[in-house]
Design an enzyme around this catalytic site. Structure first.
Site, mmCIF file in Angstrom:
data_model
loop_
_atom_site.group_PDB
_atom_site.id
_atom_site.type_symbol
_atom_site.label_atom_id
_atom_site.label_comp_id
_atom_site.label_asym_id
_atom_site.label_seq_id
_atom_site.Cartn_x
_atom_site.Cartn_y
_atom_site.Cartn_z
ATOM 1 N N CYS A 73 1.893 8.787 17.146
ATOM 2 C CA CYS A 73 1.065 7.128 16.302
ATOM 3 C C CYS A 73 3.199 7.112 16.285
ATOM 4 C CB CYS A 73 0.602 7.512 15.925
ATOM 5 S SG CYS A 73 -0.885 7.879 16.834
ATOM 6 N N GLY A 74 3.184 6.302 17.052
ATOM 7 C CA GLY A 74 5.237 6.012 15.915
ATOM 8 C C GLY A 74 4.892 4.831 14.506
#
Lengths: 287, 287
Positions: free
Chosen positions: B127-128
């Site tokens: 999850c950037g």
């Protein structure tokens, strides 16, 4: 995974432009020593993970964390799915150099309004890639997926069997997402990566490189059916999106909006048909 | 989830500054009709997912996709973990308005070099959140986690039992990640969200709001042990990071670098001790 013969045959027909590419795949896993609940030291395979900084005509664009199995296709698919370049023709070369963790992309004519495109940022659920989400939403209004495409239950089950056999890194190391592109139960591409959207983008890159269209294909992902996953499949013109996992509300809303056929919780002989049910044919019902 | 009494007691001791906050939680799930492999229509709960655009002193910063269960804590924790603000004292108010999907943050003195901070972007695995990764890596050199902290096997097992009982949304709808903060087997916070790093950030926000320190705590996540997860736990000063899932190579490398005690594949009575083994005490060994 190298393009399937089917894909190659198509690209031959298309007489495709093909950028100059390196072939810089990394080893998929390494082994570390872990200690389990019995106090035993167990060699444990973990997925590789490498930063890859993308330079677009010498300008730094983004750094992707990737398994590194298909870096050139990943970079091309990233540019495609971010809609920074309209066609593969615009890419002259992609040079990946792991000594400096860099991918240098040379384009034919640069990217229009790159600064504006990079200004807005939306963190999408699961694996945000700083997608310019507003643009994406505008675009999906124009997406038309083939209404006459059909997927039968038996083909779905055959696909799931093929996927199960291909998940090599996941079986060894876990902590990766897998994506696959099918025509019927024929596997065209299978990509695993530590970032789910990397796997999607790598497949989008392979499709561009080989001139493979989406209209008669089925996209499979091990990951959740998020808004970004649905939008990317729809943008690739693929009418079927199948996942082992569940879905999020925006994934569901956008799937209804674009009219994609979405199937979740698909494993073994179980599935949940979520949207676009008219394209799905249960065994015994006939097309 | 509201702060636990223990956390409140601490905050009372600290005589904390507390920003003016809305309390704008959203319903966690909605129900959709799906069709299963037997052709039955089954009502299926799915996790809510809402865009929340963060305005920092009226400037648009980012849009987060969130379940919306703890939006104020999420926004505060996001600002903390992105290291845009050095302390909770710098936040005067957080006003969440779902009519416009916006969170308005008012700070005491603004954010120094915000443009520079926003310029670089790294898409972290999983999850950037467009983390300014370079900065993070610089900072971890300075992180010192308490060497004398201990976690016993029996406490780990007790924690896992508590988590199992708390995963309400996951059990209903799946497609969410859960994070928890423990002191021993005492649960202080439990947050689920559609984005894994949202759940981490929301807990970081609760900790700031309640003046809860990390040094004697244990951080639990259902998600993978990625570089970003390890860095965030270490930044919060938490010596123990426990996950149900596997790990990535950068997560492992950074865990060794910061000297955090990391335990993966933790479920029921199984676990893999991965790093910082000196802080873990197997039952019967004694501290």
């Amino acid at each position: 995974m190298p393009p399937h013969s089917e894909a190659l045959r198509q690209s031959a027909v298309h007489d495709m432009h093909r950028p100059a590419l390196t072939d810089a795949a990394r080893p998929a896993t390494i082994e570390i020593p872990a200690i389990n609940e019995r106090g035993e030291t167990v060699p444990t395979a973990i997925a590789g993970e490498h930063p890859l900084t993308v330079y677009l005509d010498k300008r730094e664009l983004v750094t992707l964390m990737t398994l590194g199995g298909a870096p050139e296709a990943l970079v091309i698919g990233y540019l495609r799915n971010q809609r920074l370049l309209p066609s593969i023709e615009d890419i002259l070369s992609v040079q990946v150099d792991w000594d400096v963790n860099a991918a240098a992309v040379t384009t034919r004519a640069g990217v229009a309004d790159l600064d504006a495109r990079m200004a807005t940022k939306t963190v999408t659920t699961g694996c945000g890639q700083g997608t310019v989400f507003g643009d994406l939403m505008d675009d999906i209004e124009r997406i038309r997926l083939p209404e006459d495409a059909r997927l039968t239950e038996s083909t779905l089950y055959a696909m799931l069997d093929v996927v199960r056999k291909h998940e090599t890194i996941y079986k060894q190391a876990g902590a990766v997402h897998g994506c696959a592109l099918f025509r019927g139960d024929e596997l065209l591409y299978f990509v695993e990566d530590v970032g789910r959207h990397n796997a999607v983008d790598a497949i989008a890159g392979h499709m561009w490189l080989d001139g493979v269209e989406g209209g008669d294909k089925i996209f499979y992902t091990t990951g959740r059916l998020t808004s970004e996953m649905v939008i990317k499949a729809a943008q690739m013109g693929i009418p079927f999106l199948v996942s082992r996992s569940g879905l999020t509300k925006m994934g569901y809303d956008i799937a209804q909006q674009v009219g994609i056929t979405m199937i979740g919780r698909s494993q073994g002989r179980h599935y949940l048909l979520l949207t676009g049910m008219q394209r799905f044919v249960r065994d015994g019902e006939g097309a």
